[in-house]
Structures are given as C-alpha cells and as structure tokens.
Design a protein around this motif. Structure first.
Motif, PDB file in Angstrom:
ATOM      1  N   LYS A  99       4.218   5.136  14.026  1.00 41.73           N
ATOM      2  CA  LYS A  99       3.512   4.815  12.837  1.00 41.73           C
ATOM      3  C   LYS A  99       3.997   3.467  12.286  1.00 41.73           C
ATOM      4  CE  LYS A  99       2.579   9.489  10.954  1.00 41.73           C
ATOM      5  NZ  LYS A  99       2.635  10.579   9.638  1.00 41.73           N
ATOM      6  N   ILE A 100       2.602   2.703  11.906  1.00 45.01           N
ATOM      7  CA  ILE A 100       3.153   1.548  11.300  1.00 45.01           C
ATOM      8  C   ILE A 100       3.419   1.600   9.724  1.00 45.01           C
ATOM      9  CG2 ILE A 100       1.936  -0.840  10.718  1.00 45.01           C
ATOM     10  CD1 ILE A 100       0.539  -0.736  13.158  1.00 45.01           C
ATOM     11  N   PRO A 101       4.323   0.940   9.233  1.00 38.24           N
ATOM     12  CA  PRO A 101       4.931   1.221   7.847  1.00 38.24           C
ATOM     13  C   PRO A 101       3.512   0.721   6.944  1.00 38.24           C
ATOM     14  CG  PRO A 101       6.507   0.045   8.998  1.00 38.24           C
ATOM     15  CD  PRO A 101       5.471  -0.170   9.910  1.00 38.24           C
ATOM     16  N   PHE A 102       3.227   1.577   5.932  1.00 37.31           N
ATOM     17  CA  PHE A 102       2.234   1.142   5.024  1.00 37.31           C
ATOM     18  C   PHE A 102       2.387  -0.232   4.496  1.00 37.31           C
ATOM     19  CE2 PHE A 102       1.824   5.973   4.038  1.00 37.31           C
ATOM     20  CZ  PHE A 102       0.760   6.038   5.051  1.00 37.31           C
ATOM     21  N   SER A 103       3.571  -0.725   4.308  1.00 43.24           N
ATOM     22  CA  SER A 103       3.799  -1.903   3.609  1.00 43.24           C
ATOM     23  C   SER A 103       3.217  -3.274   4.307  1.00 43.24           C
ATOM     24  CB  SER A 103       5.376  -2.336   3.708  1.00 43.24           C
ATOM     25  OG  SER A 103       6.125  -2.071   4.911  1.00 43.24           O
ATOM     26  N   GLU A 104       2.849  -2.734   5.847  1.00 44.71           N
ATOM     27  CA  GLU A 104       2.272  -3.905   6.565  1.00 44.71           C
ATOM     28  C   GLU A 104       0.695  -3.831   6.657  1.00 44.71           C
ATOM     29  OE1 GLU A 104       3.857  -4.182  10.548  1.00 44.71           O
ATOM     30  OE2 GLU A 104       5.832  -3.205   9.985  1.00 44.71           O
ATOM     31  N   TYR A 105       0.117  -2.996   6.062  1.00 46.21           N
ATOM     32  CA  TYR A 105      -1.333  -2.804   5.908  1.00 46.21           C
ATOM     33  C   TYR A 105      -1.596  -3.979   5.012  1.00 46.21           C
ATOM     34  CZ  TYR A 105      -1.457   2.240   7.561  1.00 46.21           C
ATOM     35  OH  TYR A 105      -0.961   3.301   8.320  1.00 46.21           O
ATOM     36  N   ARG A 106      -2.809  -4.529   5.269  1.00 45.96           N
ATOM     37  CA  ARG A 106      -3.416  -5.823   4.469  1.00 45.96           C
ATOM     38  C   ARG A 106      -4.616  -5.452   3.986  1.00 45.96           C
ATOM     39  NH1 ARG A 106       0.586  -6.439   2.789  1.00 45.96           N
ATOM     40  NH2 ARG A 106      -0.829  -7.559   1.451  1.00 45.96           N
ATOM     41  N   THR A 107      -5.769  -4.580   4.552  1.00 48.60           N
ATOM     42  CA  THR A 107      -6.916  -4.271   4.129  1.00 48.60           C
ATOM     43  C   THR A 107      -7.256  -3.023   4.318  1.00 48.60           C
ATOM     44  OG1 THR A 107      -8.181  -5.067   5.867  1.00 48.60           O
ATOM     45  CG2 THR A 107      -7.744  -6.773   4.182  1.00 48.60           C
ATOM     46  N   PHE A 141       0.852  -1.122  -0.052  1.00 48.87           N
ATOM     47  CA  PHE A 141      -0.047  -0.103  -0.110  1.00 48.87           C
ATOM     48  C   PHE A 141       0.802   1.111   0.055  1.00 48.87           C
ATOM     49  CE2 PHE A 141      -2.674   3.012   2.726  1.00 48.87           C
ATOM     50  CZ  PHE A 141      -3.535   3.240   1.606  1.00 48.87           C
ATOM     51  N   THR A 142       0.517   2.473  -0.966  1.00 55.64           N
ATOM     52  CA  THR A 142       1.242   3.424  -0.850  1.00 55.64           C
ATOM     53  C   THR A 142       0.822   4.599   0.209  1.00 55.64           C
ATOM     54  OG1 THR A 142      -0.256   4.472  -2.470  1.00 55.64           O
ATOM     55  CG2 THR A 142       1.587   3.071  -3.444  1.00 55.64           C
ATOM     56  N   GLY A 143      -0.305   4.244   0.728  1.00 52.90           N
ATOM     57  CA  GLY A 143      -0.831   5.299   1.519  1.00 52.90           C
ATOM     58  C   GLY A 143      -1.930   6.410   1.101  1.00 52.90           C
ATOM     59  N   ASP A 144      -2.140   6.140  -0.317  1.00 56.18           N
ATOM     60  CA  ASP A 144      -3.189   6.722  -1.011  1.00 56.18           C
ATOM     61  C   ASP A 144      -4.338   6.066  -1.144  1.00 56.18           C
ATOM     62  OD1 ASP A 144      -1.509   9.024  -1.722  1.00 56.18           O
ATOM     63  OD2 ASP A 144      -0.437   7.751  -3.276  1.00 56.18           O
ATOM     64  N   ALA A 145      -5.598   6.522  -0.540  1.00 48.94           N
ATOM     65  CA  ALA A 145      -6.798   5.986  -0.478  1.00 48.94           C
ATOM     66  C   ALA A 145      -7.722   6.966  -1.020  1.00 48.94           C
ATOM     67  CB  ALA A 145      -7.239   5.380   0.743  1.00 48.94           C
ATOM     68  N   SER A 181     -24.332   4.608  -7.671  1.00 46.59           N
ATOM     69  CA  SER A 181     -22.842   3.937  -7.590  1.00 46.59           C
ATOM     70  C   SER A 181     -21.950   4.833  -6.400  1.00 46.59           C
ATOM     71  CB  SER A 181     -22.301   3.703  -8.740  1.00 46.59           C
ATOM     72  OG  SER A 181     -23.103   3.051  -9.569  1.00 46.59           O
ATOM     73  N   ALA A 182     -20.976   3.984  -6.068  1.00 52.85           N
ATOM     74  CA  ALA A 182     -19.820   4.600  -5.100  1.00 52.85           C
ATOM     75  C   ALA A 182     -18.748   3.902  -5.394  1.00 52.85           C
ATOM     76  CB  ALA A 182     -20.440   4.626  -3.672  1.00 52.85           C
ATOM     77  N   ALA A 183     -17.594   4.721  -5.554  1.00 50.72           N
ATOM     78  CA  ALA A 183     -16.467   3.977  -5.926  1.00 50.72           C
ATOM     79  C   ALA A 183     -15.385   4.250  -4.864  1.00 50.72           C
ATOM     80  CB  ALA A 183     -15.946   4.779  -7.187  1.00 50.72           C
ATOM     81  N   VAL A 184     -14.603   3.326  -4.456  1.00 53.01           N
ATOM     82  CA  VAL A 184     -13.418   3.336  -3.514  1.00 53.01           C
ATOM     83  C   VAL A 184     -12.136   2.906  -4.434  1.00 53.01           C
ATOM     84  CG1 VAL A 184     -14.855   3.075  -1.369  1.00 53.01           C
ATOM     85  CG2 VAL A 184     -13.793   1.181  -2.515  1.00 53.01           C
ATOM     86  N   ALA A 185     -10.948   3.685  -3.967  1.00 54.55           N
ATOM     87  CA  ALA A 185      -9.715   2.825  -4.611  1.00 54.55           C
ATOM     88  C   ALA A 185      -8.621   2.907  -3.846  1.00 54.55           C
ATOM     89  CB  ALA A 185      -9.548   3.801  -5.793  1.00 54.55           C
ATOM     90  N   LEU A 186      -7.588   2.148  -3.869  1.00 53.87           N
ATOM     91  CA  LEU A 186      -6.157   2.391  -3.239  1.00 53.87           C
ATOM     92  C   LEU A 186      -5.246   2.312  -4.175  1.00 53.87           C
ATOM     93  CD1 LEU A 186      -5.038  -0.834  -2.692  1.00 53.87           C
ATOM     94  CD2 LEU A 186      -6.920  -0.904  -1.227  1.00 53.87           C
ATOM     95  N   ASN A 187      -4.087   2.800  -4.055  1.00 57.40           N
ATOM     96  CA  ASN A 187      -2.882   2.436  -4.689  1.00 57.40           C
ATOM     97  C   ASN A 187      -1.618   1.431  -4.250  1.00 57.40           C
ATOM     98  OD1 ASN A 187      -4.037   4.220  -6.171  1.00 57.40           O
ATOM     99  ND2 ASN A 187      -2.613   5.872  -5.992  1.00 57.40           N
ATOM    100  N   THR A 188      -1.389   0.601  -4.995  1.00 64.29           N
ATOM    101  CA  THR A 188      -0.453  -0.179  -4.228  1.00 64.29           C
ATOM    102  C   THR A 188       0.863  -0.103  -5.343  1.00 64.29           C
ATOM    103  OG1 THR A 188      -1.097  -1.862  -6.003  1.00 64.29           O
ATOM    104  CG2 THR A 188      -2.016  -1.654  -3.493  1.00 64.29           C
TER     105      THR A 188
END
Length: 154
Positions: A123-131, A90-94, A144-151
């Motif tokens: 802070k916990i590193p973004f690389s440890e985020y799983r969901t 995860f890059t931190g961008d949601a 409709s509604a949209a959600v997104a995350l960058n990896t």
C-alpha cells in the motif's frame, strides 16, 4: 488560513468535466462551495465539525465541496477533483468512499493505492496521496452533491 487558501487556489485551476454540456454552458451550470472544518470527537466518540482559520500540526481538517447544478437540465458523468494541499496529509477518510486517489494528479485508481516494492505489492502511504476524484453519474437539475476528504495538518 494558509491551508484553505492554497486548496482554493488549486481548485480554481482544477478542471471539472461536465459530460454533454458545452464548455460555455458548463461554467454557468455548476456552482461549487468549499468549506474547511476542524474534525472534533468528544468523549462519547461523537464527531462535530467546527469552522477553522488556523490550526496547529496534528489537527484534522475536513474539506467539503458541495456542487450545485444551477440549471434545469441534469448533468451526467461529472468528475470532481479535490487536491490535498502540500502542507496537509490525507487521513484515508473520504466521503463518499467511492473516491479514487492519485499521487501525481494524473493517474487515478481505487483506494488503497498500491505499488510494487521488491517484487511485492504494498500500500502507498496516505501521506503520498495528492488528489482525490469522485465520479458523479448524475447530478439532477437544481440539486446538489457533496464530497469531502479529511486531512491532518503537517
């Protein structure tokens, strides 16, 4: 497209709560469309999104899920979850930024996630985020509604 297929398989087993709708009715009420696009910035800093099938390490990929209410009744208190594939970070961008994150897929909190190390909160590193999870208070009928995350590909 290993990273996309693993996310799609995980999403199939991810539960979505639909508030007041019955389980049988909920399956027909919500349609989800998932896309994976490479995030590309040009020299002027303008961002574009290009379809992607394979990507080398370091490539930024945006997963976008669009949830459509297919019935003539509003859906209230909808919680949607997007997992982060094992070979992605995860890059931190949601989008929207109101997402909550989890490192175990069970316990969610506002970002950035924190933990105690040597008596200090860090802070916990973004690389440890799983969901990531978004709470959608209201999804109107036929909307409709949209959600997104960058990896980033590892």
């Amino acid at each position: 497209m290993k990273f996309f297929n693993s996310l799609r398989a995980t999403l199939l087993i991810t539960t979505v709560s639909l508030g007041l709708l019955s389980t049988a009715h909920a399956n027909d009420a919500l349609k989800m469309d998932l896309t994976a696009n490479q995030v590309v910035k040009n020299a002027e800093g303008k961002t574009s999104y290009l379809p992607v099938r394979n990507a080398p390490a370091g490539t930024v990929i945006q997963y976008k899920a669009t949830y459509s209410n297919t019935i003539n009744k509003d859906i209230q208190d909808l919680a949607v979850v997007l997992p982060i594939p094992a070979n992605m970070a995860f890059t931190g961008d949601a989008i929207p930024s109101s997402a909550q994150a989890s490192i175990d897929g069970k316990n969610y909190a506002d970002m950035p996630l924190m933990r105690k190390v040597d008596g200090k909160m860090v802070k916990i590193p973004f690389s440890e985020y799983r969901t990531l999870r978004w709470n959608i208070k209201l999804l109107p009928a036929q909307k409709s509604a949209a959600v997104a995350l960058n990896t980033t590909v590892n």
